[in-house]
Design an enzyme around this catalytic site. Sequence first.
Site, mmCIF file in Angstrom:
data_model
loop_
_atom_site.group_PDB
_atom_site.id
_atom_site.type_symbol
_atom_site.label_atom_id
_atom_site.label_comp_id
_atom_site.label_asym_id
_atom_site.label_seq_id
_atom_site.Cartn_x
_atom_site.Cartn_y
_atom_site.Cartn_z
ATOM 1 N N HIS A 116 8.241 1.484 -10.457
ATOM 2 C CA HIS A 116 7.106 1.073 -9.772
ATOM 3 C C HIS A 116 5.517 1.330 -10.553
ATOM 4 O O HIS A 116 5.743 2.504 -11.119
ATOM 5 C CB HIS A 116 6.768 1.479 -8.207
ATOM 6 C CG HIS A 116 7.178 3.090 -8.093
ATOM 7 N ND1 HIS A 116 8.404 3.828 -8.281
ATOM 8 C CD2 HIS A 116 6.041 4.407 -8.147
ATOM 9 C CE1 HIS A 116 8.085 4.967 -8.199
ATOM 10 N NE2 HIS A 116 6.727 5.384 -7.852
ATOM 11 N N ARG A 156 0.854 -1.186 0.032
ATOM 12 C CA ARG A 156 0.093 -0.010 0.085
ATOM 13 C C ARG A 156 0.851 1.218 0.031
ATOM 14 O O ARG A 156 1.958 1.372 0.823
ATOM 15 C CB ARG A 156 -0.913 0.054 1.163
ATOM 16 C CG ARG A 156 -2.050 -0.856 1.064
ATOM 17 C CD ARG A 156 -2.983 -0.803 2.452
ATOM 18 N NE ARG A 156 -3.780 -2.143 2.608
ATOM 19 C CZ ARG A 156 -5.102 -2.017 2.122
ATOM 20 N NH1 ARG A 156 -5.462 -1.145 1.190
ATOM 21 N NH2 ARG A 156 -5.583 -3.138 2.378
ATOM 22 N N VAL A 159 10.692 8.361 -6.251
ATOM 23 C CA VAL A 159 11.447 7.216 -5.723
ATOM 24 C C VAL A 159 11.942 6.554 -7.078
ATOM 25 O O VAL A 159 11.279 5.982 -8.004
ATOM 26 C CB VAL A 159 10.595 6.289 -4.961
ATOM 27 C CG1 VAL A 159 11.477 5.027 -4.690
ATOM 28 C CG2 VAL A 159 9.992 6.955 -3.923
HETATM 29 P P1 AMP Z 1 6.339 8.263 -7.573
HETATM 30 O O1 AMP Z 1 6.128 9.751 -7.140
HETATM 31 O O2 AMP Z 1 5.967 7.818 -8.783
HETATM 32 O O3 AMP Z 1 7.927 8.011 -7.457
HETATM 33 O O4 AMP Z 1 5.629 7.473 -6.259
HETATM 34 C C1 AMP Z 1 6.265 7.241 -5.096
HETATM 35 C C2 AMP Z 1 5.208 6.799 -4.209
HETATM 36 O O5 AMP Z 1 5.680 6.065 -3.253
HETATM 37 C C3 AMP Z 1 4.421 8.072 -3.597
HETATM 38 O O6 AMP Z 1 3.078 7.754 -3.776
HETATM 39 C C4 AMP Z 1 4.666 7.898 -2.099
HETATM 40 O O7 AMP Z 1 3.347 8.325 -1.297
HETATM 41 C C5 AMP Z 1 4.990 6.383 -1.960
HETATM 42 N N1 AMP Z 1 5.806 6.164 -0.815
HETATM 43 C C6 AMP Z 1 6.998 6.674 -0.324
HETATM 44 N N2 AMP Z 1 7.450 6.173 0.824
HETATM 45 C C7 AMP Z 1 6.751 5.013 1.073
HETATM 46 C C8 AMP Z 1 6.700 4.186 1.958
HETATM 47 N N3 AMP Z 1 7.842 3.877 2.809
HETATM 48 N N4 AMP Z 1 5.806 3.204 2.031
HETATM 49 C C9 AMP Z 1 4.998 3.124 0.955
HETATM 50 N N5 AMP Z 1 4.735 4.010 0.144
HETATM 51 C C10 AMP Z 1 5.600 5.026 0.141
#
Ligand code: AMP
Length: 110
Positions: A99, A30, A95
Site C-alpha cells: 500500500h 482513508r 499490513v
Molecule cells: P503500514 O504500517 O504501512 O502497514 O500501514 C498500515 C496502515 O493501515 C496504518 O496506518 C493503519 O492505521 C491502517 N489501517 C489498519 N486497519 C485499517 C482499516 N481497517 N481501515 C483503514 N486503515 C487501516
Amino acid sequence: MEERTIFHRIRDKEIPSDIVFEDDEVLAFRDIHPKAPLHLLFIPKHFVASIADVTPETSFIPGMLIAKAQKFAKEKGIAGYRLTFHVGKEGGQEVMYLHLHFLSDQKLPS
Ligand code: AMP
C-alpha cells in the site's frame, strides 16, 4: 494459499472502509488512524505483499499506485502531499498487503 489481510477484506468489500477512489486496478480509502489532516491508502486490486516481494511481473504496481495518487491529487486540487511505502516489519509495515500512504495537510474538498 496467500494469507488474507485486512486489506484483502477491504478490497473485497467484506468490511467497510471510507473509499475515496476506485477503478479496475486500484482502491483508495482513508486510513483509520490518520497521521495528517488527509491520510489515504492506495492499494492495488492485484495482491502483492510488499515492495520487498515485487517481481519483474509486478514491478509496474508501485509506479501505477503513484500515478493514480498523482492524478487523484490533481483532480482534487491538492497541491502538496507525501507518499510513503513501508517495506517489511523492520520498515514499519504492519499490513502485509502492498500500500501507498498518501498524506497531505490539505483536506479533500467537500
Ligand atoms: P503500514 O504500517 O504501512 O502497514 O500501514 C498500515 C496502515 O493501515 C496504518 O496506518 C493503519 O492505521 C491502517 N489501517 C489498519 N486497519 C485499517 C482499516 N481497517 N481501515 C483503514 N486503515 C487501516
